[in-house]
Motif scaffolding. Sequence first.
Motif, short mmCIF file in Angstrom:
data_model
loop_
_atom_site.label_atom_id
_atom_site.label_comp_id
_atom_site.label_asym_id
_atom_site.label_seq_id
_atom_site.Cartn_x
_atom_site.Cartn_y
_atom_site.Cartn_z
N THR A 49 0.84 -1.21 0.00
CA THR A 49 0.00 0.00 0.00
C THR A 49 0.87 1.25 0.00
N ARG A 50 1.88 1.27 0.90
CA ARG A 50 2.79 2.43 0.96
C ARG A 50 3.55 2.59 -0.36
N GLY B 56 2.66 1.49 -3.27
CA GLY B 56 1.68 1.87 -4.30
C GLY B 56 1.40 3.37 -4.30
N LYS B 57 1.39 3.96 -3.11
CA LYS B 57 1.18 5.42 -3.02
C LYS B 57 2.33 6.17 -3.67
N LYS B 58 3.55 5.69 -3.46
CA LYS B 58 4.72 6.32 -4.09
C LYS B 58 4.64 6.19 -5.61
N VAL B 59 4.24 5.03 -6.07
CA VAL B 59 4.14 4.80 -7.52
C VAL B 59 3.03 5.66 -8.11
N ASP B 60 1.91 5.76 -7.41
CA ASP B 60 0.81 6.62 -7.88
C ASP B 60 1.23 8.07 -7.97
N GLU B 61 2.01 8.53 -6.99
CA GLU B 61 2.51 9.90 -7.01
C GLU B 61 3.39 10.13 -8.25
N ARG C 105 3.31 8.31 -11.01
CA ARG C 105 2.52 8.05 -12.22
C ARG C 105 1.87 9.33 -12.76
N LYS C 106 1.55 10.26 -11.87
CA LYS C 106 0.94 11.52 -12.29
C LYS C 106 1.85 12.28 -13.26
#
Length: 157
Positions: free
Chosen positions: A50-51, A53-58, A60-61
Amino acid sequence: MGKSKMANRTDEDEGKGQFLFCSVCRLNHDKGRKHIYSKKHKALLSKLLTRFGKKVDEARKFLKRPSVEDGELEPGSKFWCHFCHENADKHVTDRDVTIKFGGVFEHFASYKEVVDKRLQEFECEQELKRQKIVSQIKEREVIQAHVSQQVCLRKAG
């Protein structure tokens, strides 16, 4: 004197009795492959993913709309990749300009080769296991056919 437990080990119980390090739980254990099915390991892995994934989502923007900043942005900043267990640069910079999350993208792009190689190794292992199972089934069928034939011959004789 009797043999030690280690001398009687087979390939099937590899890892049992030996201490292995789990980088997710950060502990040594002697449970072999059973450890990954424990509640604690699953919970910690879920939290870690989860943690991450948050870094990857950040990052990905910035994939569709890269951000180029003047100067050095967060000099020396790194991110920890849980898959290859190493630090990688977070941004790409030449000191005049910085591509935000460029290091993350470069790292993941280089990691594709590693993933492809491991996937190919996994597929080869699975094929070998499948072939072994098929051969065992065929061997059992031959034995069953032979036994059936012997039973029929004895009944007839």
